[in-house]
Structure formats: C-alpha cells, structure tokens
Motif scaffolding. Structure first.
Motif, PDB file in Angstrom:
ATOM      1  N   GLY A 226       0.837  -1.207   0.000  1.00  0.00           N
ATOM      2  CA  GLY A 226       0.000   0.000   0.000  1.00  0.00           C
ATOM      3  C   GLY A 226       0.871   1.256   0.000  1.00  0.00           C
ATOM      4  N   GLU A 227       1.948   1.219   0.789  1.00  0.00           N
ATOM      5  CA  GLU A 227       2.885   2.358   0.843  1.00  0.00           C
ATOM      6  C   GLU A 227       3.601   2.510  -0.500  1.00  0.00           C
ATOM      7  OE1 GLU A 227       3.612   4.840   2.990  1.00  0.00           O
ATOM      8  OE2 GLU A 227       1.749   4.102   3.908  1.00  0.00           O
ATOM      9  N   TRP A 228       4.066   1.385  -1.030  1.00  0.00           N
ATOM     10  CA  TRP A 228       4.790   1.441  -2.312  1.00  0.00           C
ATOM     11  C   TRP A 228       3.912   2.050  -3.402  1.00  0.00           C
ATOM     12  CZ3 TRP A 228       7.350  -4.142  -2.590  1.00  0.00           C
ATOM     13  CH2 TRP A 228       8.373  -4.209  -1.636  1.00  0.00           C
ATOM     14  N   ASN A 229       2.637   1.820  -3.287  1.00  0.00           N
ATOM     15  CA  ASN A 229       1.731   2.308  -4.327  1.00  0.00           C
ATOM     16  C   ASN A 229       1.602   3.830  -4.320  1.00  0.00           C
ATOM     17  OD1 ASN A 229       0.112   1.526  -6.535  1.00  0.00           O
ATOM     18  ND2 ASN A 229      -1.721   2.024  -5.359  1.00  0.00           N
ATOM     19  N   LYS A 230       2.170   4.453  -3.295  1.00  0.00           N
ATOM     20  CA  LYS A 230       2.109   5.926  -3.258  1.00  0.00           C
ATOM     21  C   LYS A 230       3.332   6.552  -3.931  1.00  0.00           C
ATOM     22  CE  LYS A 230      -0.377   5.808   1.118  1.00  0.00           C
ATOM     23  NZ  LYS A 230      -0.151   5.800   2.565  1.00  0.00           N
ATOM     24  N   GLY A 231       4.303   5.719  -4.325  1.00  0.00           N
ATOM     25  CA  GLY A 231       5.541   6.276  -4.902  1.00  0.00           C
ATOM     26  C   GLY A 231       5.740   5.867  -6.359  1.00  0.00           C
ATOM     27  N   ASP A 234       3.730   3.063  -8.086  1.00  0.00           N
ATOM     28  CA  ASP A 234       2.284   3.263  -8.236  1.00  0.00           C
ATOM     29  C   ASP A 234       1.762   2.585  -9.510  1.00  0.00           C
ATOM     30  OD1 ASP A 234      -0.236   4.197  -8.779  1.00  0.00           O
ATOM     31  OD2 ASP A 234       0.198   6.294  -8.344  1.00  0.00           O
ATOM     32  N   GLU A 239      -1.345  -2.116  -6.463  1.00  0.00           N
ATOM     33  CA  GLU A 239      -2.551  -1.790  -5.691  1.00  0.00           C
ATOM     34  C   GLU A 239      -3.348  -3.066  -5.369  1.00  0.00           C
ATOM     35  OE1 GLU A 239      -5.104   0.950  -7.848  1.00  0.00           O
ATOM     36  OE2 GLU A 239      -6.838   0.106  -6.805  1.00  0.00           O
ATOM     37  N   SER A 242      -1.898  -5.467  -2.730  1.00  0.00           N
ATOM     38  CA  SER A 242      -2.249  -5.092  -1.360  1.00  0.00           C
ATOM     39  C   SER A 242      -3.637  -5.629  -1.009  1.00  0.00           C
ATOM     40  CB  SER A 242      -2.194  -3.560  -1.260  1.00  0.00           C
ATOM     41  OG  SER A 242      -2.466  -3.162   0.026  1.00  0.00           O
ATOM     42  N   LYS A 376       2.074   4.372 -13.173  1.00  0.00           N
ATOM     43  CA  LYS A 376       2.481   5.769 -13.236  1.00  0.00           C
ATOM     44  C   LYS A 376       3.683   5.952 -14.180  1.00  0.00           C
ATOM     45  CE  LYS A 376       4.258   8.979  -9.863  1.00  0.00           C
ATOM     46  NZ  LYS A 376       4.501   9.149  -8.433  1.00  0.00           N
TER      47      LYS A 376
END
Ligand code: NBP
Length: 484
Positions: A226-231, A234, A239, A242, A376
């Motif tokens: 979930g954290e990795w998906n913010k960087g 993404d 996503e 998770s 991304k």
C-alpha cells in the motif's frame, strides 16, 4: 411487417456475450450507441437483456442474418468469442453474409499470426478485418479498457472514434490508438500480456522476500505494498497485490493467500510472447523467467521429489527490516524497468520484422489506463520515446538510467541476500544479469565463437577487422588463421 433493412439502427454489433462481450456491449450502450447483440446460444443474449437491458439501447437477435440486418452500414461487428477455432468459425459465418466495406473486429486474445492470416483472407473478400487487443479484464471491458486495434488505417476512420470513446481515458487522452496494419494490435497485446507476466512474477518475488526474508505476515506485507503504491511503483498490480494480501479466508480465518494452492496457471499469451521473442532474437529474459516460474510452480512431481534437498549453509536474515524493505522496493523498480525495456524492444523488433511502423511511445500512452499493467511510470516511458523515437533501450533514457543508478546497490544487495537465504528470485536476478550483461564491455560470447569455430568451423569476426569479415582457425592442423 418492415424489411430487415429498415430495422438497421445499431452502430455496433457484438457477437459472443460471455463476460467480456457482455461488458463491452454494455459499455457501448452506456455511451449512447445502439448495440446489436448475438451469441451462439440465445440464452446468454437473453440473460444479458434481462439483467442489463434497461441500461441502453440493445437489439436482440437469434441468428447471424437477423444480427447483421440490425446494423447500420458499413456494418461494424465485434467478435468476443474464445480465441482459436471458434473465432475462425464466427469470422467465416460473418464474412459469408457481410458486404464490401463492412468491418469485422476480433476483440479476443488471438495469436497475431492468426490475425495476419485472417486479415489477408478478409481483405481479399472486400471486407475490413481489425484485430483488436483488449486489456483490462471484465471490469475494464465495462468501464473503459485499453484497446489496441490493428488493421487497415481506412477502417480506423469509422471504427476508431467508437473504440476511443469506450476506452479508458487518462488526462483526457483515450487509451486506444491505431497500432498499425494486420496483426500489429494483437502482437502489442501479446507483449503487453508478457510484460504483465513479468511484472506479476517480480511482485511475487518481492512478497516472498518480505515473507521469508523478514518473516512478515500477509497483512503486514499488504501495508508495505500500500505504501509502495504511493511512490514510483504506483500501479494497478501493486494496488491489487495489497488487496489480495489483505483478504482473509472466511473458512479458516487465515490470510487467503496462505490457503491458495501455490501452482500458477497460464492461458498462453506469456508463452506466445516468449516464442515470438525467440524467433525475433529478442532477449525477453524477464518474461521467459516468469513463464518458466509458473511452469515450475506447477511441476508438482518434481517439487514433491525435491522437497527437503540440501540448501547448504544459509545466511542470516536481514536485521534492519526497514532497510531491507527499501532495498526490495528499489530492486523491484529496477527489475520492472528491465521488464518493460525488454518488452518495448520486442515491439520495436516485431514492428521492423513485419513493417508495422509502430510508434512505441503511443503504446505507453494507451497502457496508462484501463489495462492490467497500467502504471504511473508509463508516462516516463512515453516521454523517453518522445525524446528519442529510436531509443536503443529504455535503460539508457535519462530518467530510467538515473532510476537504476539510484537502485543498483539495493538491487545487488537483494540478489545476494536472497541467494544466501535460498529464496528463489529468477526475475530479480535475471533482470540484474541482463543489465550487467548489456553494460559489460567484453562478453564471453568471444569464447563461444571460438568453441563454435573449433568444433564446427563456424568462423568468427575479429575486433580489429570489419564485422562482416569472417575468420577460421585450422584447429586440427597448424592452428594458423585464414579469412573466409
Ligand atoms: P470465453 O473465452 O470464455 O468464450 C466464450 C464465448 O465464446 C461464448 O460466447 C461462447 O458461446 C463462444 N463460443 C465458443 Br466457446 N465456441 C464458439 C463457436 N464455435 N461459435 C460461436 N461462438 C462460440 O469468453 P470471455 O472470457 O468473455 O472472452 C472472450 C474473448 O476475450 C476471448 O478471446 C478471450 O481470450 C478474450 N479476453 C478475455 C479477457 C478476460 O479477462 N476474460 C481479457 C481480455 C481478452 P456460447 O455461449 O454459445 O458457448
């Protein structure tokens, strides 16, 4: 009673109303099109109309003549049936009843060489044939897939706007463009699926490293993803990783991932990608490792026979969990760059081989939304090809070069740690080896050439001569060298 011609109200027809066809038909209807419906067994058509008939304008049909009569001319018919023989059967039936200028679209996962054959045969009959790769699964089909149509440019003029409208959009740009002639759309979809295999394998390895290297539980790893998906990582696949890791099995109360059988299946598009890459001579090592990893997971006999074999002395687990987790994320990112670099090289090679004139940056654009590998960093891939359309490999594009430079130490540490812990990481390690091989000035291929000349007089080139000039050493004679 009116003639069938006067009932021609539909702008698009869909035949094959299983999950994909039904959802695409609904997607067209949601965009205001009148959609003619047909399925071999009428029960599916009626089931669709019963459940969703009120969502838009549909025309029910039971037979192909009835179906075609419902369509405005030139007719556009989208086939969404099982790939292979069923697709050929449906194409034949349609082509027999269609007229010059009509368009047959195969939206299934067809092999691109089949599409090349079908396009030629249909063209010779005065019809248009479009092989359209469609990605995004059932959800994408309904709400906006990524669409990769190949075929005559002329047919795209009338068909393109419809497909673009129902496709996913990112920043207002449709995830659909004309790829090129005949089999190009299905070829690109095939490579897309190959990259998807590679991406999923790398994600699986990252999960296993965190589980076996750090002893993390599924819910803990779900948090990390979930954290990795913010960087930088993404992407849709990160996503949903998770989401899958968070899922609890109702029957046992355990994480679902811990009760799912660890034997990965495949439908064949990854295998097709690797076979095509072998023919084109493109080293798609990441995709090949992913296909083989699935096959290995299903090698039940071999796995049973080898359980408990010696591991040798294993290294200590990492003590700094935060640092190792960061290393794994960087190794994942770098390996992912390699996977995409290889896939794009295959698209460039296919385009050259078949004269398709594919614009690689456009593929990155239409994969940004709707499809399974949406991510991304596809924006960065597009920019890289915009800057340098003939890019030798993504790895040398400034953004990716810097990303790998920032990740390389972590990448090496992860491969070393995994090896010391006996954790299999074919994707991470082969990606690193590929990168190292490409940047190595002298490869052992020189020795390979020497050996080939020794046993088979296969000749070799010299570093101090034109590459086209070949030489042979008299290995069983006086060992003198002569030009050939
Ligand atoms: P399936 O691949 O399961 O195919 C079922 C459909 O094919 C039904 O409509 C069935 O008709 C029809 N069909 C068969 Br089987 N044999 C036929 C024949 N000889 N003549 C006429 N129709 C025949 O459906 P799907 O999962 O919706 O996938 C459709 C296509 O889209 C496939 O090519 C698939 O590879 C591709 N695709 C699927 C996905 C996905 O996520 N599922 C994603 C992207 C692409 P019936 O109802 O009469 O049996």
């Amino acid at each position: 009673m009116s003639s069938p011609e006067t009932n021609a109200t539909a702008q698009i027809g869909v035949t094959g109303l299983a999950v994909m066809g039904s959802n695409i038909a609904r997607n067209f209807a949601h965009h205001g099109y009148t959609v003619a419906l047909h399925n071999r067994s009428v029960s599916k058509t009626d089931a669709l109309l019963d459940a969703h008939g009120s969502e838009g304008k549909f025309v029910r049909s039971e037979t192909i003549p009835e179906f075609l009569a419902a369509l405005e001319k030139p007719r556009r018919v989208l086939i969404m049936v099982k790939a292979g023989d069923p697709t050929d059967a449906v194409i034949d039936e349609l082509a027999d009843a269609m007229e010059e200028g009509d368009i047959i679209i195969d939206g299934g996962n067809s092999l691109y060489t089949d599409t090349i054959r079908r396009e030629k045969a249909i063209r010779e009959r005065g019809l248009h044939f479009v092989g359209a790769g469609i990605s995004g699964g059932e959800e994408g089909a309904l709400n906006g897939p990524s669409i990769m149509p190949g075929g005559p440019a002329e047919s795209y003029k009338s068909l393109g706007p419809l497909l673009e409208e129902i496709s996913a959009h990112v920043d207002g740009v449709p995830c659909c463009t004309h790829i090129g002639p005949d089999g190009s759309g299905h070829f690109v979809k095939m490579v897309h699926n190959g990259i998807e295999y590679s991406d999923m394998q790398l994600i699986g390895e990252a999960y296993q490293l965190l589980r076996d290297g750090l002893g993390k539980t599924a819910p803990e790893i779900a948090e990390i993803f979930g954290e990795w998906n913010k960087g930088d990582l993404d992407s849709y696949l990160i996503e949903i990783t998770s989401e899958v890791l968070k899922q609890v099995d109702a029957k046992t109360g355990k994480p679902l991932v811990d009760v799912i059988l660890d034997e990965a299946e495949q439908k064949g598009t990854g295998r097709w990608t690797v076979k095509s890459a072998l023919d084109l001579g493109v080293p798609v090592t990441g995709i090949a490792e992913a296909v083989f990893a699935r096959a290995l997971s299903g090698s039940v006999t071999q796995r049973k026979a080898t359980t408990g074999l010696a591991s040798g002395s294993l290294g200590a687990k990492p003590t700094d969990a935060e640092k190792f987790t960061d290393d794994v994320s960087k190794a994942l990112y770098a390996s992912k760059i390699v996977a995409y670099a290889q896939g794009f090289n295959q698209i460039q090679a296919g385009s050259k081989e078949y004269d398709w004139n594919i614009t690689p940056g456009d593929m990155a654009t239409i994969w940004r939304g709707g499809c399974i590998i949406r991510a991304k960093f596809l924006n960065r891939i597009k920019e890289a090809f915009d800057d340098e359309p003939e890019l030798a490999t993504l790895i040398v594009a400034p953004y990716f070069r810097e990303a790998i430079e920032a990740a390389i130490d972590s990448w090496r540490r992860v491969v070393v740690t995994a090896t010391e812990l006996g954790i299999p990481i074919p994707g991470f390690s082969s990606a690193l080896s590929y990168y190292d091989a490409l940047r190595t000035e002298r490869l052992p291929a020189a020795l390979t050439q020497g050996l080939r000349d020794f046993f088979g007089a296969h000749t070799y080139g010299r570093i101090d001569e034109e590459p086209s000039k070949k030489f042979h050493t008299q290995w069983s004679g006086d060992r003198s060298e002569s030009p050939v």
